[in-house]
Design a protein around this motif. Structure first.
Motif, PDB file in Angstrom:
ATOM      1  N   GLU A  42       0.835  -1.197   0.000  1.00 38.43           N
ATOM      2  CA  GLU A  42       0.000   0.000   0.000  1.00 38.43           C
ATOM      3  C   GLU A  42       0.870   1.248   0.000  1.00 38.43           C
ATOM      4  OE1 GLU A  42      -4.021  -1.307   2.306  1.00 38.43           O
ATOM      5  OE2 GLU A  42      -2.176  -1.248   3.509  1.00 38.43           O
ATOM      6  N   TRP A  55      -5.207   8.505  -3.171  1.00 40.78           N
ATOM      7  CA  TRP A  55      -4.668   7.274  -2.597  1.00 40.78           C
ATOM      8  C   TRP A  55      -4.779   7.297  -1.068  1.00 40.78           C
ATOM      9  CZ3 TRP A  55      -3.582   3.001  -5.236  1.00 40.78           C
ATOM     10  CH2 TRP A  55      -2.947   1.959  -4.559  1.00 40.78           C
ATOM     11  N   LYS A  58      -8.341   6.749  -0.118  1.00 38.77           N
ATOM     12  CA  LYS A  58      -8.663   5.316  -0.285  1.00 38.77           C
ATOM     13  C   LYS A  58      -8.111   4.495   0.886  1.00 38.77           C
ATOM     14  CE  LYS A  58      -6.798   2.771  -3.649  1.00 38.77           C
ATOM     15  NZ  LYS A  58      -6.553   2.176  -4.978  1.00 38.77           N
ATOM     16  N   LEU A  59      -6.909   4.795   1.323  1.00 37.86           N
ATOM     17  CA  LEU A  59      -6.326   4.097   2.468  1.00 37.86           C
ATOM     18  C   LEU A  59      -7.146   4.319   3.739  1.00 37.86           C
ATOM     19  CD1 LEU A  59      -2.452   4.590   2.317  1.00 37.86           C
ATOM     20  CD2 LEU A  59      -3.697   2.439   2.253  1.00 37.86           C
ATOM     21  N   LYS A  60      -7.611   5.547   3.934  1.00 39.53           N
ATOM     22  CA  LYS A  60      -8.378   5.881   5.129  1.00 39.53           C
ATOM     23  C   LYS A  60      -9.712   5.143   5.176  1.00 39.53           C
ATOM     24  CE  LYS A  60      -9.125   9.986   6.024  1.00 39.53           C
ATOM     25  NZ  LYS A  60      -9.466  11.381   6.089  1.00 39.53           N
ATOM     26  N   HIS A  61     -10.276   4.853   4.014  1.00 39.46           N
ATOM     27  CA  HIS A  61     -11.619   4.269   3.970  1.00 39.46           C
ATOM     28  C   HIS A  61     -11.646   2.797   3.566  1.00 39.46           C
ATOM     29  CE1 HIS A  61     -13.400   8.128   4.786  1.00 39.46           C
ATOM     30  NE2 HIS A  61     -12.641   8.646   3.849  1.00 39.46           N
ATOM     31  N   ARG A  62     -10.508   2.147   3.625  1.00 37.27           N
ATOM     32  CA  ARG A  62     -10.486   0.721   3.301  1.00 37.27           C
ATOM     33  C   ARG A  62     -11.100  -0.097   4.441  1.00 37.27           C
ATOM     34  NH1 ARG A  62      -4.996  -1.270   5.504  1.00 37.27           N
ATOM     35  NH2 ARG A  62      -4.481   0.573   6.670  1.00 37.27           N
ATOM     36  N   THR A  63     -11.480  -1.286   4.128  1.00 36.11           N
ATOM     37  CA  THR A  63     -12.081  -2.152   5.161  1.00 36.11           C
ATOM     38  C   THR A  63     -11.161  -3.290   5.510  1.00 36.11           C
ATOM     39  OG1 THR A  63     -13.246  -3.395   3.461  1.00 36.11           O
ATOM     40  CG2 THR A  63     -14.441  -1.618   4.576  1.00 36.11           C
TER      41      THR A  63
END
Length: 63
Positions: A42, A55, A58-63
């Motif tokens: 990542e 990016w 996206k990292l902050k909202h990944r599961t």
């Protein structure tokens, strides 16, 4: 800790803490936020991205 420029008015830079495997997001308001359990892949994706802001989001909202 490595500083990584993001180039955004909202997020000027992030810092990667390799010992804790986390990214510290530094907002222009002075607020900080940690993104935990960041894998090396990542981080590599962030470094190679042409849009680092997206990016990070996206990292902050990944599961």
């Amino acid at each position: 800790m490595n500083m990584i420029p993001i180039g955004s008015a909202q997020i000027p830079y992030v810092q990667y803490d390799d010992k804790a495997s986390q990214i510290i997001v530094q907002y222009s308001t002075g607020r900080t936020e940690a993104v935990m359990n960041v894998k090396k892949e990542e981080l590599a994706g962030l470094l190679l991205s042409t849009n680092r802001y997206d990016w990070v989001v996206k990292l902050k909202h990944r599961t």
